[in-house]
Design a protein around this motif. Structure first.
Motif, PDB file in Angstrom:
ATOM      1  N   ALA A  20       5.548  41.548 104.305  1.00  0.00           N
ATOM      2  CA  ALA A  20       5.580  41.756 102.856  1.00  0.00           C
ATOM      3  C   ALA A  20       6.813  41.089 102.245  1.00  0.00           C
ATOM      4  N   LEU A  21       7.940  41.148 102.956  1.00  0.00           N
ATOM      5  CA  LEU A  21       9.148  40.469 102.481  1.00  0.00           C
ATOM      6  C   LEU A  21       8.918  38.958 102.411  1.00  0.00           C
ATOM      7  N   LYS A  22       8.306  38.416 103.450  1.00  0.00           N
ATOM      8  CA  LYS A  22       8.027  36.980 103.515  1.00  0.00           C
ATOM      9  C   LYS A  22       7.044  36.570 102.422  1.00  0.00           C
ATOM     10  N   ALA A  23       6.035  37.411 102.147  1.00  0.00           N
ATOM     11  CA  ALA A  23       5.044  37.118 101.109  1.00  0.00           C
ATOM     12  C   ALA A  23       5.704  37.026  99.734  1.00  0.00           C
ATOM     13  N   ILE A  24       6.638  37.921  99.464  1.00  0.00           N
ATOM     14  CA  ILE A  24       7.361  37.874  98.189  1.00  0.00           C
ATOM     15  C   ILE A  24       8.205  36.603  98.120  1.00  0.00           C
ATOM     16  N   GLY A  25       8.830  36.249  99.238  1.00  0.00           N
ATOM     17  CA  GLY A  25       9.608  35.007  99.285  1.00  0.00           C
ATOM     18  C   GLY A  25       8.744  33.784  99.052  1.00  0.00           C
ATOM     19  N   ASP A  26       7.552  33.768  99.645  1.00  0.00           N
ATOM     20  CA  ASP A  26       6.634  32.643  99.453  1.00  0.00           C
ATOM     21  C   ASP A  26       6.130  32.577  98.018  1.00  0.00           C
ATOM     22  N   LYS A  40      18.097  31.693 102.778  1.00  0.00           N
ATOM     23  CA  LYS A  40      19.376  32.217 102.268  1.00  0.00           C
ATOM     24  C   LYS A  40      19.133  33.127 101.064  1.00  0.00           C
ATOM     25  N   ASP A  41      18.246  32.707 100.163  1.00  0.00           N
ATOM     26  CA  ASP A  41      17.918  33.545  99.007  1.00  0.00           C
ATOM     27  C   ASP A  41      17.322  34.876  99.451  1.00  0.00           C
ATOM     28  N   LEU A  42      16.459  34.835 100.467  1.00  0.00           N
ATOM     29  CA  LEU A  42      15.845  36.065 100.972  1.00  0.00           C
ATOM     30  C   LEU A  42      16.875  37.003 101.592  1.00  0.00           C
ATOM     31  N   ARG A  43      17.794  36.457 102.372  1.00  0.00           N
ATOM     32  CA  ARG A  43      18.832  37.304 102.983  1.00  0.00           C
ATOM     33  C   ARG A  43      19.711  37.937 101.909  1.00  0.00           C
ATOM     34  N   ASN A  44      20.119  37.143 100.925  1.00  0.00           N
ATOM     35  CA  ASN A  44      20.967  37.669  99.861  1.00  0.00           C
ATOM     36  C   ASN A  44      20.227  38.703  99.009  1.00  0.00           C
ATOM     37  N   ALA A  45      18.964  38.416  98.702  1.00  0.00           N
ATOM     38  CA  ALA A  45      18.164  39.355  97.917  1.00  0.00           C
ATOM     39  C   ALA A  45      17.943  40.646  98.694  1.00  0.00           C
ATOM     40  N   TYR A  46      17.738  40.524 100.006  1.00  0.00           N
ATOM     41  CA  TYR A  46      17.532  41.696 100.852  1.00  0.00           C
ATOM     42  C   TYR A  46      18.770  42.590 100.849  1.00  0.00           C
ATOM     43  N   LYS A  54      10.508  46.979  94.664  1.00  0.00           N
ATOM     44  CA  LYS A  54      10.763  46.691  93.250  1.00  0.00           C
ATOM     45  C   LYS A  54      12.091  45.952  93.103  1.00  0.00           C
ATOM     46  N   HIS A  55      13.134  46.469  93.762  1.00  0.00           N
ATOM     47  CA  HIS A  55      14.445  45.815  93.701  1.00  0.00           C
ATOM     48  C   HIS A  55      14.417  44.448  94.387  1.00  0.00           C
ATOM     49  N   PHE A  56      13.732  44.351  95.523  1.00  0.00           N
ATOM     50  CA  PHE A  56      13.678  43.091  96.262  1.00  0.00           C
ATOM     51  C   PHE A  56      12.963  42.009  95.452  1.00  0.00           C
ATOM     52  N   ARG A  57      11.837  42.364  94.856  1.00  0.00           N
ATOM     53  CA  ARG A  57      11.097  41.398  94.026  1.00  0.00           C
ATOM     54  C   ARG A  57      11.959  40.920  92.854  1.00  0.00           C
ATOM     55  N   ALA A  58      12.648  41.850  92.215  1.00  0.00           N
ATOM     56  CA  ALA A  58      13.507  41.477  91.076  1.00  0.00           C
ATOM     57  C   ALA A  58      14.643  40.558  91.522  1.00  0.00           C
ATOM     58  N   GLU A  59      15.232  40.844  92.673  1.00  0.00           N
ATOM     59  CA  GLU A  59      16.321  40.013  93.179  1.00  0.00           C
ATOM     60  C   GLU A  59      15.840  38.605  93.545  1.00  0.00           C
ATOM     61  N   VAL A  60      14.717  38.514  94.243  1.00  0.00           N
ATOM     62  CA  VAL A  60      14.183  37.200  94.614  1.00  0.00           C
ATOM     63  C   VAL A  60      13.832  36.416  93.362  1.00  0.00           C
ATOM     64  N   ARG A  61      13.183  37.073  92.400  1.00  0.00           N
ATOM     65  CA  ARG A  61      12.812  36.396  91.154  1.00  0.00           C
ATOM     66  C   ARG A  61      14.048  35.896  90.413  1.00  0.00           C
ATOM     67  N   SER A  62      15.080  36.720  90.336  1.00  0.00           N
ATOM     68  CA  SER A  62      16.277  36.293  89.601  1.00  0.00           C
ATOM     69  C   SER A  62      16.993  35.150  90.315  1.00  0.00           C
ATOM     70  N   ARG A  63      17.002  35.175  91.631  1.00  0.00           N
ATOM     71  CA  ARG A  63      17.674  34.100  92.378  1.00  0.00           C
ATOM     72  C   ARG A  63      16.901  32.788  92.300  1.00  0.00           C
ATOM     73  N   THR A  64      15.581  32.841  92.352  1.00  0.00           N
ATOM     74  CA  THR A  64      14.792  31.607  92.319  1.00  0.00           C
ATOM     75  C   THR A  64      14.624  31.092  90.903  1.00  0.00           C
ATOM     76  N   CYS A  65      14.505  31.965  89.912  1.00  0.00           N
ATOM     77  CA  CYS A  65      14.368  31.515  88.524  1.00  0.00           C
ATOM     78  C   CYS A  65      15.644  30.842  88.053  1.00  0.00           C
ATOM     79  N   LEU A  66      16.789  31.343  88.473  1.00  0.00           N
ATOM     80  CA  LEU A  66      18.050  30.691  88.122  1.00  0.00           C
ATOM     81  C   LEU A  66      18.091  29.299  88.725  1.00  0.00           C
ATOM     82  N   LEU A  67      17.584  29.161  89.930  1.00  0.00           N
ATOM     83  CA  LEU A  67      17.550  27.873  90.594  1.00  0.00           C
ATOM     84  C   LEU A  67      16.643  26.921  89.838  1.00  0.00           C
ATOM     85  N   TYR A  68      15.455  27.394  89.411  1.00  0.00           N
ATOM     86  CA  TYR A  68      14.518  26.536  88.692  1.00  0.00           C
ATOM     87  C   TYR A  68      15.068  26.134  87.332  1.00  0.00           C
ATOM     88  N   THR A  69      15.706  27.057  86.642  1.00  0.00           N
ATOM     89  CA  THR A  69      16.234  26.711  85.320  1.00  0.00           C
ATOM     90  C   THR A  69      17.373  25.723  85.432  1.00  0.00           C
TER      91      THR A  69
END
Length: 191
Positions: free
Chosen positions: A10-16, A23-29, A165-180
């Motif tokens: 499930a963690l990997k699915a959210i990352g995908d 690195k983003d996954l470890r930090n978000a975790y 909920k927290h993990f999804r929010a963290e991954v989203r914030s880390r990847t969205c910042l990267l995309y922007t």
């Protein structure tokens, strides 16, 4: 100590889903674990104060300071610790009563004890430590069984939901910042 394992798939699915790096996954975790621990600590403190009939949450705040998480092997484990030692009688709501064999508080009898006042002037149940008049100590009441049942059944029942909920929010914030920031770099290079 309660141990929890989160599904690595499930963690990997959210990352995908967000195309996150390892690195983003470890930090978000790590961040999600800290936030989950804080959320569980807050829920436990609020619920236990009511369930145990405590005067203030300060008594529990001292006990939950040792609330820890630790990453086990891999990404999927977390262990939480909190103290459930006996608490002073004056921490509970209620009135101490003098009875024939000693004193009573909250339906619990303390044989050979007496009703007195603690250093803060609050009525409580005291016991002499020796045969002399002094020293005296305040009696304690057990909370372990009732608190552990409440924490396991009410608080930690939702730990996976809170963590994801927290993990999804963290991954989203880390990847969205990267995309922007990537999109901004591409716009600057076009000009």
């Amino acid at each position: 100590m309660l141990g929890f394992e989160f599904d690595a798939r499930a963690l990997k699915a959210i990352g995908d889903e967000f195309d996150a790096s390892e690195k983003d996954l470890r930090n978000a975790y790590s961040r999600a674990l800290r936030r989950t621990a804080q959320t569980m600590k807050t829920r436990a403190r609020k619920g236990l104060r009511t369930k145990l009939g405590l005067r203030t949450a300060a008594e529990l705040r001292k006990r939950l300071q040792g609330f820890r998480f630790k990453r086990g092997k891999g990404l999927g484990e977390v262990s939480l610790w909190f103290g459930l030692n006996n608490m002073r009688v004056s921490a509970f709501k209620g009135r101490a009563k003098r009875v024939a064999q000693g004193a009573s508080f909250g339906g619990q009898d303390f044989e050979g004890a007496f009703v007195g006042r603690n250093a803060k002037g609050r009525q409580t149940i005291m016991r002499r430590v020796s045969k002399g008049r002094w020293p005296i100590k305040e009696e304690t009441m057990p909370i372990e069984d009732e608190a552990q049942i409440y924490i396991e059944d009410e608080v930690f029942d939702e730990i996976e939901e809170v963590f994801f909920k927290h993990f999804r929010a963290e991954v989203r914030s880390r990847t969205c910042l990267l995309y922007t920031s990537d999109a901004a770099d591409e716009e600057d290079s076009v000009d």
